[in-house]
Structure formats: C-alpha cells, structure tokens
Design an enzyme around this catalytic site. Structure first.
Site, short mmCIF file in Angstrom:
data_model
loop_
_atom_site.label_atom_id
_atom_site.label_comp_id
_atom_site.label_asym_id
_atom_site.label_seq_id
_atom_site.Cartn_x
_atom_site.Cartn_y
_atom_site.Cartn_z
N CYS A 274 -0.78 49.50 -64.96
CA CYS A 274 -0.46 50.64 -64.09
C CYS A 274 0.79 51.42 -64.49
CB CYS A 274 -0.32 50.15 -62.65
SG CYS A 274 -1.86 49.51 -61.99
N1 LIG Z 1 -4.79 45.74 -62.13
C1 LIG Z 1 -4.02 46.26 -61.20
O1 LIG Z 1 -3.04 45.67 -60.80
C2 LIG Z 1 -4.33 47.62 -60.60
C3 LIG Z 1 -3.64 48.02 -59.45
C4 LIG Z 1 -3.93 49.24 -58.89
C5 LIG Z 1 -4.86 50.09 -59.49
N2 LIG Z 1 -5.51 49.70 -60.63
C6 LIG Z 1 -6.50 50.62 -61.20
O2 LIG Z 1 -7.80 50.14 -60.87
C7 LIG Z 1 -8.72 50.43 -61.92
C8 LIG Z 1 -9.39 49.15 -62.39
O3 LIG Z 1 -8.40 48.31 -62.94
P1 LIG Z 1 -8.60 46.74 -63.12
O4 LIG Z 1 -7.24 46.19 -63.40
O5 LIG Z 1 -9.38 46.19 -61.98
O6 LIG Z 1 -9.50 46.72 -64.45
P2 LIG Z 1 -10.22 45.44 -65.10
O7 LIG Z 1 -10.25 45.69 -66.55
O8 LIG Z 1 -9.62 44.17 -64.57
O9 LIG Z 1 -11.71 45.52 -64.52
C9 LIG Z 1 -12.55 46.58 -64.76
C10 LIG Z 1 -13.99 46.08 -64.79
O10 LIG Z 1 -14.84 47.22 -64.92
C11 LIG Z 1 -15.92 46.88 -65.78
N3 LIG Z 1 -16.51 48.12 -66.26
C12 LIG Z 1 -16.15 48.92 -67.31
N4 LIG Z 1 -16.96 49.97 -67.39
C13 LIG Z 1 -17.88 49.86 -66.40
C14 LIG Z 1 -18.95 50.65 -65.96
N5 LIG Z 1 -19.26 51.81 -66.56
N6 LIG Z 1 -19.68 50.22 -64.91
C15 LIG Z 1 -19.36 49.06 -64.30
N7 LIG Z 1 -18.35 48.27 -64.65
C16 LIG Z 1 -17.61 48.67 -65.68
C17 LIG Z 1 -15.30 45.99 -66.82
O11 LIG Z 1 -16.27 45.21 -67.47
C18 LIG Z 1 -14.30 45.17 -65.98
O12 LIG Z 1 -14.91 43.98 -65.51
C19 LIG Z 1 -7.90 51.15 -63.00
O13 LIG Z 1 -8.01 52.52 -62.81
C20 LIG Z 1 -6.49 50.71 -62.71
O14 LIG Z 1 -5.53 51.65 -63.16
C21 LIG Z 1 -5.28 48.47 -61.18
#
Ligand SMILES: NC(=O)c1ccc[n+]([C@@H]2O[C@H](COP(=O)([O-])OP(=O)(O)OC[C@H]3O[C@@H](n4cnc5c(N)ncnc54)[C@H](O)[C@@H]3O)[C@@H](O)[C@H]2O)c1
Length: 446
Positions: A274
């Site tokens: 992030c």
């Molecule tokens: N990790 C954090 O602490 C956090 C906090 C707030 C916001 N975010 C935001 O949330 C979003 C997700 O982050 P995350 O950390 O959960 O990511 P992550 O990488 O942990 O998980 C994302 C998942 O999405 C899947 N994916 C990819 N393309 C896909 C598609 N087309 N259809 C379905 N699934 C698909 C991947 O296989 C993966 O399992 C990002 O935008 C991130 O910036 C993350």
C-alpha cells in the site's frame, strides 16, 4: 418493487449470494465476514492453488484462521472457484484484485480490467458491484462503468456500482475488517444506498460519501498522509544523525504534546502493497492533468533512500572495527516489511540485502515469519538464530523488529548491532556496540 429495493430486501434477509473476486489479504477476510454474517459466499480467484487450498479449509493469509475458514467451508457458507460463470449466481460482488505499479510507476490496471470484463460477461440486472482495490480517482466511473453498460445495463437502475476502499492493516491486533469503519461511495445515490446496506450487514460502521471519486480519494489521502509523515520523520532521523541528537528521544518528547502532533517513527524505508504504491496512483492521475504532486514525490525520494542510509551505517560501523563491507558476514534480522507479519512485498530489507551484497558482503537473514523467499531466481533461506550465528556475524542489522526475537541475547553476543528500529533502546549493554539509525553516535555522518 424496484430492483434496488428487491436487492436491499435480499441483503437484509441474508438470502443474497455474495461474491468476492480476488481472495488475498483483503478478499479472504471480507469473504469470511460475510459468511459469518449468515450469507452464502462464493469466492472467485484466478489462482487454482489458492482456490484448492481454501476449499480444503487451508488459509494462506496470516490474519485468517484455518479453523474459522474450515468451519465456513464445512457449513456450506463459503466456497472458492476459478469458474467465472459462477458469477451469475452472485447478487453482490466485491472486487479485491491487485493494483500494482508498472516499472514506469504508472498504474497497472490489468487485474481490475480482467475482473471487470469477467463481471461484464456474467452480470445480470439486480446486482451490486463494488470495487475495493486501491486505485486512482475516476477508476470506477471510467473503467468499471463502461463494462457494465456494455452488457446493456443502466447504472443506478438495473445494476449498482460503488467504490469502497479496503483499510485492513495486516497484523493489527485491534483493528480488523469488521471494526474498521468502511467508506462507501456510489456512482448514483441508489448505488450508495445498496452498497451501504450490504456492508452494514457485517461491518460495525459504514460511512457513506457523495460519490466514487470521493471514496477513491479518501484511501489515497490516508496512505499519502502516512507516506509523507514517514518521509518527514526519516528526514528528521538524517537531520538528528548529523546533529548528534537522538531522534527517538526527540520523538518521544514531542509525543507528550496532547494535541497537534502525531507520532511516526523512522526506519529502513517503507514496504507492503500500500504505502509505497498508492500515492503514485494519485501522482499519475495528476500528471495526466498537468499537476505535479510534490509532497508525494519528495516523500517517496526520502523513503526510497533509507536502505542506502542503513547500508552506510553498516559500512561505518564495520569500518570502526577495521573491517570492510566486502568480505564481512552480515546477519539481517527481519525481512518482512513490518513487525509480526509474513508479508515481504516491497520490503526495504530486500534493498538493504541487495546493496550489502553488491558491496561484497556475505549476507544471511533470520525471520521467524519468512522461512524462505525467492528473488532474481535465487532462494534465500532463514538461518536459525543460534548463539553461533550471532557471534559469527561481523555485523547484525535489525531491519524488522518482530516481537518474538530476543534482542537482549543479540546485544549480549553480537560484535556490532545496527538498529534501525530502536529495538535495543532499553536493553542492558552487551559485549559489542550498538549503532542506531540516528542518534548521538561516533558515526554521525550519514
Ligand atoms: N494487503 C493490504 O494490506 C491491503 C490493504 C488495503 C488495500 N489493499 C488493496 O486491496 C487490493 C488487493 O490487495 P491484496 O493485498 O488483497 O492482494 P493479494 O495479492 O493478496 O490478493 C489478490 C488476489 O487476487 C487474485 N486475482 C488476480 N487477478 C484476478 C482476477 N482477474 N480475478 C480474480 N482474482 C484475481 C490473485 O490470484 C490473488 O489471490 C489492492 O488494490 C491493494 O492495494 C491491500
């Protein structure tokens, strides 16, 4: 009855089927909150490995207990799939796919677009779609809306579209998906109303805002605020080091002010999915409008410089021992991007290790949460934190201060400790020297 009222009634009676697209750090905890609130939840992910493990009741996310997941799977409340046609069963779909940056620091919208395309192919009237992935202001309206309209649906009447930023802080023992207030902004007032009704079923507090751009910008303000303040305190650490003043004492004393000051602490740089990335989404958007976001650029410059500051500290400390970085054995403690978690994404430890190795150091690491990691085709394996390993190192560098590490033992046995987190501040002195990232030290020349 209007489609909006039908959907709200389905949500309130828990008969709506909830879809979560992307089952990672954000999507999986959210899926379980909905399952615990009594909904049938279908999680869609493109990774077969993730889907198979989840259906076996095995969690790949540290904050999600395998027992809770297995319970929901067994009860038939949660199911994961790679089959996008299952989206046809979903009444409300939350999207939590990655939003990385390209090498040029431009937004990489591949995952959001792929998810939007899949939803567009499978959507029907009477569905709510909420984008949760962090992104630049305008994404929901400019990228998501056309995909739904291409399916012949009218936003706010046939389908409902909103943005709701995820604020989860992995590893935080107090604030989690359920009790962290949730911002919701829809394309139309109807969209906001349906999205608010959805999240109110399972989260403690929902905060509706006037539109998707506002909701998108809330998240970017929050993370830019953090990046800028961390940049400021990192620069203060460099300033203190040059002045021979202990930064930690300055911060603790400043934090006694009951108003107008918020405590941030310096360190080896910023990491995670992030803080290092999100502000650049805003910077990019503003570049398209011919505006340069100076605070974002400056904070990023200072924060990215911190691993090099740490490595200069290590070199100075070794020099004092009449040793060079080249040929020295350096033990890095902690490679996750922050304390007590296993996430290494964008971790500054990677830069510290790379810089030390480029100068000829033999680097080993210990991290209780990261038994191994791969980088540039090489596998790095965590060494056991034995007395021999600590004694053998020419320098120990505390990069991430996990709470379960016994720093008193490290200080007792190590020749030189470079402490970037103030983890050793209150410990009894050992046989070697402790060099702080920024304090009155003989090496105050960063
Ligand atoms: N990790 C954090 O602490 C956090 C906090 C707030 C916001 N975010 C935001 O949330 C979003 C997700 O982050 P995350 O950390 O959960 O990511 P992550 O990488 O942990 O998980 C994302 C998942 O999405 C899947 N994916 C990819 N393309 C896909 C598609 N087309 N259809 C379905 N699934 C698909 C991947 O296989 C993966 O399992 C990002 O935008 C991130 O910036 C993350």
């Amino acid at each position: 009855m209007q489609l909006k009222d039908q959907l709200i009634a389905k949500i309130e009676s828990r008969s709506a089927c909830i879809g979560i697209v992307g089952l990672g750090y954000v999507g999986l905890p959210l899926a379980l909150e909905f399952a615990k609130a009594g909904f049938k939840v279908i999680g869609y992910d493109v990774s077969e490995r993730v889907v198979n493990a989840l259906n076996d009741g095995k969690s790949h996310i540290q904050d999600v207990s395998g027992a809770e997941l297995a319970k929901q799977v067994k009860a038939g409340k949660f199911e994961a799939t790679t089959d996008e046609s299952r989206m046809q069963e979903m009444d409300a779909i939350s999207i939590a796919v990655p939003t990385p940056l390209a090498k040029t620091r431009d937004p990489d919208m591949r995952f959001v677009l792929a998810a939007a395309d899949a939803i567009g192919r499978n959507c029907r009237p009477g569905v709510l779609v909420v984008l949760e992935s962090t992104t630049y202001p305008g994404t929901t309206r400019e990228l998501m809306q056309p995909k739904l309209e291409a399916a012949g649906l009218t936003i706010g009447e046939d389908v409902f579209l909103a943005f709701s930023p995820e604020r989860v802080d992995p590893g935080n023992p107090i604030w989690n998906t359920k009790n962290t207030p949730k911002i919701v902004g829809g394309i139309t007032a109807n969209c906001t109303e349906v999205a608010t009704a959805l999240y109110e079923t399972c989260l403690d507090t929902v905060v509706p805002v006037s539109g998707t751009e506002t909701a998108e910008l809330v998240k970017l303000l929050e993370n830019t605020f953090r990046s800028v303040n961390i940049g400021l305190v990192n620069e203060m650490a460099i300033v203190c080091d040059k002045l021979g003043v202990n930064i930690w004492e300055v911060i603790d004393a400043a934090a006694t002010k009951p108003f107008g000051f918020m405590k941030f602490t310096p360190g080896p740089g910023i990491g995670g999915h992030c803080i290092p990335l999100d502000p650049h989404y805003l910077a990019w958007k503003m570049r398209t409008l011919n505006y340069k976001t100076r605070f974002i650029d400056l904070a990023s410059e200072i924060n990215s410089e911190m691993p090099a500051v740490v490595v200069r500290k290590v070199a100075q400390a070794l020099n004092e021992e009449k040793k060079a970085v080249n040929g020295s054995r350096v033990l890095v403690l902690g490679v996750a991007y922050k304390r007590d978690i296993d996430d290494m994404r964008e971790s500054p430890a990677l830069d510290v290790i790379r810089l030390l190795e480029s100068q000829g150091a033999e680097v080993v690491y210990h991290d209780p949460y990261v038994p191994k990691y791969r980088e540039d085709g090489h596998e790095h394996v965590s060494v056991a934190l034995t007395d021999e390993e600590i004694t053998r190192a020419d320098a120990v560098v505390i990069v991430t201060d996990h709470t379960i590490v016994d720093y008193q033992r490290v200080v007792r046995l190590a020749g030189v400790v470079v402490d970037t987190r103030n983890a050793t501040a209150k410990l009894a002195k050992g046989k070697g020297r402790i060099v702080s990232l920024a304090s009155a030290s003989p090496y105050a020349t960063v």
